[in-house]
Enzyme design. Structure first.
Site, short mmCIF file in Angstrom:
data_model
loop_
_atom_site.label_atom_id
_atom_site.label_comp_id
_atom_site.label_asym_id
_atom_site.label_seq_id
_atom_site.Cartn_x
_atom_site.Cartn_y
_atom_site.Cartn_z
N SER A 153 0.84 -1.20 0.00
CA SER A 153 0.00 0.00 0.00
C SER A 153 0.88 1.26 0.00
O SER A 153 1.72 1.42 -0.89
CB SER A 153 -0.95 -0.04 1.19
OG SER A 153 -1.98 0.90 1.05
N ASP B 277 -5.85 -2.97 -2.70
CA ASP B 277 -4.82 -2.77 -1.68
C ASP B 277 -4.16 -4.07 -1.23
O ASP B 277 -4.82 -5.01 -0.80
CB ASP B 277 -5.49 -2.10 -0.47
CG ASP B 277 -4.51 -1.50 0.51
OD1 ASP B 277 -3.52 -2.18 0.84
OD2 ASP B 277 -4.73 -0.36 0.95
#
Length: 285
Positions: free
Chosen positions: A39, A161
């Site tokens: 991320s 993500d």
């Protein structure tokens, strides 16, 4: 280059702590043979490999509205996203805060970016060695938070993500055979995620009804995260990992306040500066 694995946790704007720590390492010309980012950690990872001191900080901390990547209500409804991901992964690297693609692609360091495959619900550890657009697309996928950012297609496959499936890929690094692991977290010691609430679980099922495996991964994320944290603490007690984590209260995940972000960035920088002797001792033993 030191033969070790560097693991960078995400956390959206909490990633400024990591950027402070990495800027200090880069000032000391301390680089590792392998880095994996999740991320926001993926953005830190690529800037570390491209050796651009201060770039992640400048991308994430600014006062000028022309650099803002937060959407207003009208754009949120239109784009179905809280964040202007085109700004972050297109305009930033190509115009506003140029990314040094040449240095990145010529670097011998291995850089993996963690994404979550929406079809399988599994983590994928992706690399790119020549294609500029694909590299930024992978970073974008890794950083696309569920519910607030749209799914990103890479090579025809939907991703979100990377923190959903593998928030802290320590075991992945161990499986690669690296004996030394340096981990930078964005939460303080002892942090644990709360179980997914029924309301949020219902929202996952509604938003991602086409991806049941992804839904299961999203709902189970707190359990898997907490197990990983327990494993990391075990490795720490055994002296088999170096961990740097904040000692102050972290900023919020979508913090906008310039001074708060700079304070958290400085905290990461000063902590790595303070802990460098401990890091060097760990690497040398």
């Amino acid at each position: 280059m030191t033969e070790a694995g560097l693991v960078l946790e995400g956390g959206a704007t909490r990633g400024v702590f990591t950027s402070g720590a990495l800027d200090y390492l880069m000032e000391k010309d301390l680089y590792f043979s392998y880095v994996v980012g999740v991320s926001a950690g993926s953005c830190n990872a690529v800037d570390y490999v491209s050796k651009q001191i201060g770039r992640t900080r400048d991308c994430m901390i600014h006062r000028g509205k022309e650099y803002s990547y937060y959407y207003g209500l009208k754009d949120f409804v239109k784009e179905r996203s809280l964040l202007d991901m085109d700004m972050v992964f297109n305009k930033y690297p190509n115009e506003l805060f140029p990314f040094d693609f040449d240095t990145y692609f010529s670097n011998d360091m291995t850089c993996e970016i963690v994404t979550t495959n929406c079809l399988t619900g599994n983590a994928e550890y992706m690399t790119e060695e020549s294609d500029r657009d694909r590299l930024m697309k992978i970073c974008r996928a890794s950083s696309s938070m569920p519910l607030v950012c749209p799914i990103v297609n890479v090579d025809g496959i939907p991703y979100l993500d990377g923190g959903l499936a593998d928030s802290i890929p320590v075991k992945h690094v161990q499986e690669k055979g690296l004996k030394k692991i340096v981990l930078i977290l964005t939460r303080p010691e002892g942090y644990r995620k709360k179980p997914t609430s029924k309301a949020v679980g219902k929202l996952y099922r509604k938003m991602y009804s086409k991806y049941p495996a992804l839904v299961r991964t999203c709902i189970r994320r707190p359990v898997m995260y907490n197990r990983t944290e327990e494993y990391i603490e075990k490795l720490e007690k055994e002296g088999n990992i170096f961990v740097l984590r904040p000692e102050m209260k972290p900023v919020s995940r979508l913090e906008k306040d310039y001074d708060k972000l700079m304070t958290f960035y400085d905290h990461g920088y000063e902590m790595m500066k303070r802990e460098l002797p401990r890091l060097e001792a760990y690497l040398e033993k």
